[in-house]
Scaffold this active site. Sequence first.
Site, mmCIF file in Angstrom:
data_model
loop_
_atom_site.group_PDB
_atom_site.id
_atom_site.type_symbol
_atom_site.label_atom_id
_atom_site.label_comp_id
_atom_site.label_asym_id
_atom_site.label_seq_id
_atom_site.Cartn_x
_atom_site.Cartn_y
_atom_site.Cartn_z
ATOM 1 N N ASP A 169 -27.423 -35.289 71.584
ATOM 2 C CA ASP A 169 -28.214 -33.891 72.220
ATOM 3 C C ASP A 169 -27.394 -32.828 71.335
ATOM 4 O OD1 ASP A 169 -26.879 -32.596 75.552
ATOM 5 O OD2 ASP A 169 -27.946 -32.055 74.025
HETATM 6 C C1 GLC Z 1 -28.563 -28.452 76.010
HETATM 7 C C2 GLC Z 1 -28.099 -30.008 76.961
HETATM 8 C C3 GLC Z 1 -29.255 -30.906 76.815
HETATM 9 C C4 GLC Z 1 -30.582 -30.958 76.211
HETATM 10 C C5 GLC Z 1 -30.598 -30.479 74.835
HETATM 11 C C6 GLC Z 1 -31.715 -29.355 74.311
HETATM 12 O O1 GLC Z 1 -27.207 -28.393 75.371
HETATM 13 O O2 GLC Z 1 -27.109 -30.684 76.890
HETATM 14 O O3 GLC Z 1 -29.230 -30.838 78.677
HETATM 15 O O4 GLC Z 1 -31.909 -31.421 76.441
HETATM 16 O O5 GLC Z 1 -29.317 -29.622 74.934
HETATM 17 O O6 GLC Z 1 -31.948 -28.294 74.939
#
Ligand code: GLC
Length: 751
Positions: free
Chosen positions: A279
Amino acid sequence: MLLRVLPLLCLMSASVPTAAGSGDSVESRIAALLDEMTLTEKVGQMSQVHAEGANAPDELGDAIRAGRIGSVINNVDLDVVSELQRIAVEESRLGIPLLFGRDVIHGFGTIFPIPLGQAATWNPELVREGARLAAREAATRGINWTFAPMMDITRDPRWGRIAESLGEDPYLASELAVAMVEGFQGEDLAAPGSIAATAKHFAGYGESESGRDYATTNIPENELRNVHLRPFRAAVDAGVSTVMPSFSDLNGVPASANAFLMRQVLRDEWGFDGFVVSDWRSIDQLSIHGLTADDRESALAAATAGINMEMAGSTYIEHLPALVEEGRIDIATIDAAVAEILRTKFELGLFERPWADLDKLPPTGAADALAASRQTALQSVVMLSNEGSVLPLDADRLSSLAVIGPLADAPYEQLGTWVFDGDPSLSVTALDGLRDLLGDRVDIRHVAAMETSRSRDTAPFDEAVAAAEQSDAVVLFLGEESILSGEAHSRADIGLPGAQAELVRRVRATGKPVVAVILAGRPLTLADIVDDVDALLFAWHPGTMGGAAIADILFGVVSPSGKLPVTFPRMVGQIPIYYSQKNTGKPPTPDTVVHIDDIDPRAPQTSLGMTAFHLDAGYTPQWEFGFGLSYASFEYSDLAVSNAAPAIGEVFTVSASVTNTGDVTADEVVQLYVRDLVGNVTRPVRELKGFRRVTLEPGETRRIDFELGADDLAFYGRDNTLIVEPGDFHVWIGGSSSATLRGEFRLVSAN
Ligand code: GLC
């Protein structure tokens, strides 16, 4: 225009110079590439870089040419994306195409209801189509990878990300997550308009303590396997291309360094052959968690645990080469990680066609996408109450209608959270929808009454009350604006924000028929208004076409047919409250009717019922999982089990008849629940094992059959292996998780 065309022409003509030709197998082409790649180029494939803005080619061009970037996130400018891909394909040494990732969570330009609202449709076909159309729109901007579907199971509406979830139940969430994966990835991942999907957030994120986002999650392995892992297993079995770990500390080991999840479960047990993307900077957060001392150790922990690609951080590109050279991480681990990334790029067809065939993709906001968004919104709206059948409203009997509230005409707010590329100019608000539907047949008086859903200024309420007094009926549009749910947007009190309840009371006092339509990203506690309105519709954040759908339901063009994918508590203190709870040793019973105000102060200690309930809330929810009213009514009868004593492994059917006893055609979602009375571990009092959406004419009866087999009755036992045990089961078929039509069967050992 020339700029836009030129890279495309280059790309379309470019064939990627790889050691193995396109006629060879993907695996041999991966092996050939790995043989040629330097360590930097390998680690480059493991790095995803954030690249918003038109200057990305200047800022990232050299790194791409040097093979230090394998993917870009968050750029949807077609010219920029084209140029970045051109640089990768034509100017880097090996010409490996880039992955372009974006959160396409519930639509791209055309927004569909939030995933929790889509779950309320209980309609996998509709959900699949929504994902397909979203992928098609995203592909027109060069996106070839989405970080969706999110399939975290949660029973905590305080958690802002419940909006993105598919609800509280593993079976429903699994069915709908698979539908989304299939919609995004299509039958052929290399076809125009198909994009790679991501199963996220692996795993257990929905159990964040107190519903606070990013908070600790402590989940016993047995609960993890029986509840939280199930949708992910279904998505992996459906061929999802990638998986994303949660930010959470899971039982002391954050998911981004959790080898139990990423290697034992995902690879060894499930055979997943795609790749895992972290993430957003979740790898360098490992030292913030306190699992590692610094970025170097974080990179080692994450790569060792099986995180293939780092999103937005730089610990991999900065530290992995040295860690390999020092022998702290084996090159075989890097090669395996890179191979899994390259496999997705090959499966997307990027080496042959680094770019979507724009001439085969309709523009954003096409008629079919808007129609699908409207149909999904129609089936997502849940009618929670309808006293005296005040709904549907009758345009022939109304001469005027007051339309009041902060969300009646809010084109952006109705889209909900995670709408980076949503286009509010496409929105049909409730006010628009009512005007379009009613024309000059009904005089509409619109008063927003509140600047935002959180406003506490009641001065404008006078105007709202006056509009109500001058009208034949009132529709209130209340709830939460978009920013109050979604990531990092948890609430400790999930009531209607601001002075909305006061507005309801003021309008109620006019004595006019009052309908409330709630737009929100989570279940809300509505006990303080439910008795002050004649009817209550819950529309979630319904997306671009939400207003048109709501108008159709208010005036009976279509009957509401949504069913709750999540339990609505009476009070926030009841959380977690969900239908598939364990029985406990002292379960409450219907005669556990106590209210705190009625208790005699000298009541004997044990006189109030020694069971699992709250003195001030009882033990039942405001509305249960699977609940939803209709303009029709449905009766269930004749439940039958095809074999009262099926052997383990034998497939048998459970069936019942459902009759539309109303006077309008309507959809009903028929639901099948099972209870395993005795287990190696205690089992839930009910578990959803099947559902079917059916359309019934007035008076029509339909026989609905559900097949059950060993897989449906299997669970993880005390030793956390999957087992099926002989024993007695109850089974219900009905229109919600409180269905009363019951049957039973005894599962016997296979001889
Ligand atoms: C965010 C989220 C994730 C998302 C990623 C990219 O913090 O937790 O679900 O896909 O970053 O935006």
